[in-house]
Design a protein around this motif. Sequence first.
Motif, mmCIF file in Angstrom:
data_model
loop_
_atom_site.group_PDB
_atom_site.id
_atom_site.type_symbol
_atom_site.label_atom_id
_atom_site.label_comp_id
_atom_site.label_asym_id
_atom_site.label_seq_id
_atom_site.Cartn_x
_atom_site.Cartn_y
_atom_site.Cartn_z
ATOM 1 N N THR A 131 0.828 -1.205 0.000
ATOM 2 C CA THR A 131 0.000 0.000 0.000
ATOM 3 C C THR A 131 0.858 1.250 0.000
ATOM 4 O O THR A 131 0.589 2.207 -0.729
ATOM 5 N N GLY A 132 1.912 1.257 0.807
ATOM 6 C CA GLY A 132 2.832 2.389 0.827
ATOM 7 C C GLY A 132 3.503 2.596 -0.521
ATOM 8 O O GLY A 132 3.628 3.730 -1.002
ATOM 9 N N TRP A 133 3.941 1.502 -1.147
ATOM 10 C CA TRP A 133 4.579 1.608 -2.464
ATOM 11 C C TRP A 133 3.591 2.145 -3.493
ATOM 12 O O TRP A 133 3.931 2.996 -4.308
ATOM 13 N N PHE A 134 2.343 1.660 -3.463
ATOM 14 C CA PHE A 134 1.340 2.109 -4.430
ATOM 15 C C PHE A 134 1.058 3.595 -4.276
ATOM 16 O O PHE A 134 0.957 4.325 -5.263
ATOM 17 N N VAL A 135 0.936 4.046 -3.028
ATOM 18 C CA VAL A 135 0.698 5.472 -2.791
ATOM 19 C C VAL A 135 1.869 6.285 -3.306
ATOM 20 O O VAL A 135 1.693 7.319 -3.969
ATOM 21 N N TYR A 136 3.094 5.859 -3.015
ATOM 22 C CA TYR A 136 4.278 6.586 -3.467
ATOM 23 C C TYR A 136 4.374 6.566 -4.989
ATOM 24 O O TYR A 136 4.691 7.574 -5.612
ATOM 25 N N ARG A 137 4.080 5.423 -5.600
ATOM 26 C CA ARG A 137 4.268 5.267 -7.044
ATOM 27 C C ARG A 137 3.176 5.960 -7.848
ATOM 28 O O ARG A 137 3.444 6.572 -8.871
ATOM 29 N N TYR A 138 1.918 5.873 -7.410
ATOM 30 C CA TYR A 138 0.819 6.338 -8.243
ATOM 31 C C TYR A 138 0.032 7.525 -7.699
ATOM 32 O O TYR A 138 -0.637 8.207 -8.466
ATOM 33 N N LEU A 139 0.014 7.777 -6.430
ATOM 34 C CA LEU A 139 -0.884 8.788 -5.881
ATOM 35 C C LEU A 139 -0.201 10.040 -5.360
ATOM 36 O O LEU A 139 -0.851 11.065 -5.189
ATOM 37 N N LEU A 140 1.084 9.993 -5.119
ATOM 38 C CA LEU A 140 1.750 11.104 -4.454
ATOM 39 C C LEU A 140 1.980 12.294 -5.383
ATOM 40 O O LEU A 140 1.803 13.450 -4.975
ATOM 41 N N PHE A 141 2.343 12.048 -6.616
ATOM 42 C CA PHE A 141 2.689 13.126 -7.535
ATOM 43 C C PHE A 141 1.648 13.239 -8.645
ATOM 44 O O PHE A 141 1.026 12.251 -9.042
ATOM 45 N N LYS A 142 1.496 14.457 -9.163
ATOM 46 C CA LYS A 142 0.464 14.719 -10.163
ATOM 47 C C LYS A 142 0.704 13.942 -11.454
ATOM 48 O O LYS A 142 -0.225 13.399 -12.045
ATOM 49 N N SER A 143 1.952 13.856 -11.897
ATOM 50 C CA SER A 143 2.239 13.149 -13.146
ATOM 51 C C SER A 143 1.934 11.652 -13.027
ATOM 52 O O SER A 143 1.424 11.036 -13.963
ATOM 53 N N SER A 144 2.225 11.083 -11.867
ATOM 54 C CA SER A 144 1.937 9.661 -11.686
ATOM 55 C C SER A 144 0.437 9.401 -11.562
ATOM 56 O O SER A 144 -0.054 8.355 -11.970
ATOM 57 N N ARG A 145 -0.321 10.356 -11.015
ATOM 58 C CA ARG A 145 -1.784 10.213 -10.973
ATOM 59 C C ARG A 145 -2.365 10.223 -12.380
ATOM 60 O O ARG A 145 -3.279 9.468 -12.687
#
Length: 163
Positions: A131-145
């Motif tokens: 869950t932590g990796w997913f948040v960091y990879r996909y949800l934290l930054f605008k470009s990854s969202r």
Amino acid sequence: MAISVAASSSVAVTVPRVPAVSTRCSAVPYLPPRSFGRSSFAVPLKLASGNGLDKVELMKTRASSDETSIDTSELITDLKEKWDGLENKSTVLLYGGGAIVAVWLSSILVGAINSVPLLPKVMELVGLGYTGWFVYRYLLFKSSRKELAADIDSLKKKIAGSE
């Protein structure tokens, strides 16, 4: 004979029964449930004014009266139309039965994993890490969202068959 009766009656000892006491093993004290009105309830809200003084106001929230009712006869007729429109009904039944069996087997598997002493905690740690990796990879930054949204849209297109 009288001696044996007296001896047997003196042997019978009655032990007083201890009444059952319900105990609670909770650190949180018992609080009675709050009852809210059907149509509205009040929530206290602190607002800071321009001069630094705090005012307490009540914000009222009302439930909308737009209740959507489901017409069951319409739903059943829609389902009948879709079922009649299917060409290969045996495949649908096979997939449905397979899904039920898969859910049943997965519940057995989860129960077996939970019975192993240390494994549930390890699985919780793995889930937390993922869950932590997913948040960091996909949800934290605008470009990854944006990338995640594009991936979801392409997956929707693949499933719908429009790609």
